[in-house]
Design an enzyme around this catalytic site. Structure first.
Site, PDB file in Angstrom:
ATOM      1  N   CYS A   1      -0.220   3.820   2.775  1.00  0.00           N
ATOM      2  CA  CYS A   1       0.340   3.518   3.861  1.00  0.00           C
ATOM      3  C   CYS A   1       1.692   3.762   4.246  1.00  0.00           C
ATOM      4  CB  CYS A   1       0.202   1.877   4.063  1.00  0.00           C
ATOM      5  SG  CYS A   1      -1.455   1.379   3.896  1.00  0.00           S
TER       6      CYS A   1
ATOM      7  N   CYS B   1       0.814  -1.205   0.025  1.00  0.00           N
ATOM      8  CA  CYS B   1       0.058   0.046   0.089  1.00  0.00           C
ATOM      9  C   CYS B   1       0.757   1.469   0.221  1.00  0.00           C
ATOM     10  CB  CYS B   1      -0.823  -0.163   1.181  1.00  0.00           C
ATOM     11  SG  CYS B   1      -1.826   1.468   1.594  1.00  0.00           S
TER      12      CYS B   1
END
Length: 301
Positions: free
Chosen positions: A49, A46
């Site tokens: 993230c 991600c």
């Protein structure tokens, strides 16, 4: 001597850690009964993230133990993510007292992250710092300047930008006669608190203490004023000497009389000195309140 921040966990506790489905209850739910816990649901693949995680960690570290952070890799721990209905990442939840209290999805700007963490930190209180400062103030009022200084310094080690502790430490140095140390401390006040009322009050107290070092005998100065009531310099010096002798109410009255006689004398020195004394006193000190009322009545008469 004193231990602060106990509600935020003792020494050696992990402020930021990874958890699993099996440890979630202990690391988040149970831990949140002592201090707010932020849960960051993320995955290695991600991109957002990777931006959010480090930024959020930095804010948690800046909170100095008032908030904890737990990271959950959703690829490896799908049970908790499913129970909390995490549908996209990054997703962040905050828990306190065993219950979710806040959260958000997606990347956030630094200002929003700081506000998020600060809001959570406020839920758990100050970890005993306020009580410690109250105790230090009492020590200072009782003449235990050295002990008070130790407590103020200990609080500053927890919160370097705590204005009350910073001003208190300066006042403790002043009370102990360490005027140069107090002056150096105030000259290096952190920018965030340099103009805080507690710090300004310590500066006012320092200015008065420095004046007191050269103040003349009260009786001699009073005799000079009695002999010549229009000797404004002698009246001003008398007020300084009275303050230095602990006669604060008398000093205020002397300056008020000087202001009444000639408010413009020496570029308004009487008014300026009064404000210095008022600033040095505690905000709720009745002498300051009474003196301000009298001065205002003269100004607007």
């Amino acid at each position: 001597m004193l231990e602060f921040g106990q509600s935020a966990g003792g020494a050696g506790d992990d402020i930021i850690k990874d958890t699993t489905d099996q440890n979630f209850m202990a690391d988040v739910i149970e831990a949140s009964r002592e201090v707010p816990v932020i849960v960051d649901f993320w995955a290695p693949w991600c991109g957002p993230c990777k931006q959010l995680g480090p930024a959020l960690e930095a804010e948690v570290k800046a909170a100095r133990g008032k908030v904890r952070m737990v990271k959950v890799n959703v690829d490896e721990n799908q049970a908790v993510a499913g129970q909390l209905r995490v549908q996209s990442i990054p997703t962040v939840y905050a828990f306190f007292q065993g219950q979710p209290v806040d959260g958000f999805q997606g990347a956030q700007p630094p200002s929003q992250l700081k506000e998020f963490v600060n809001k959570l930190a406020a839920l758990a209180g100050d970890g005993g710092l306020g009580a410690a400062l109250d105790e230090a103030d009492q020590m200072l009022d009782q003449g235990a300047a050295t002990d008070a200084a130790q407590v103020f310094a200990a609080v500053l080690s927890e919160e370097p930008e705590n204005a009350r502790a910073f001003g208190g430490l300066a006042r403790a140095h002043i009370a102990a006669g360490n005027l140069e140390q107090a002056e150096a401390l105030l000259a290096n006040a952190p920018a965030a608190i340099a103009s805080a009322p507690d710090v300004d009050a310590a500066r006012a107290k320092l200015a008065l203490a420095q004046q007191a070092a050269s103040a003349g005998p009260v009786d001699d100065l009073r005799a000079m004023v009695d002999a010549n009531p229009d000797n404004h310099q002698a009246r001003f010096d008398l007020a300084q000497a009275q303050y230095a002798a602990g006669q604060v109410a008398e000093a205020i009255d002397t300056l008020l009389e000087l202001f009444r006689r000639d408010r413009e004398w020496n570029d308004g020195a009487a008014k300026a000195q009064l404000f210095t004394i008022f600033d040095a006193l505690k905000p709720n000190d009745p002498l300051a309140a009474k003196g301000r009322r009298k001065l205002s009545s003269m100004i607007f008469a």
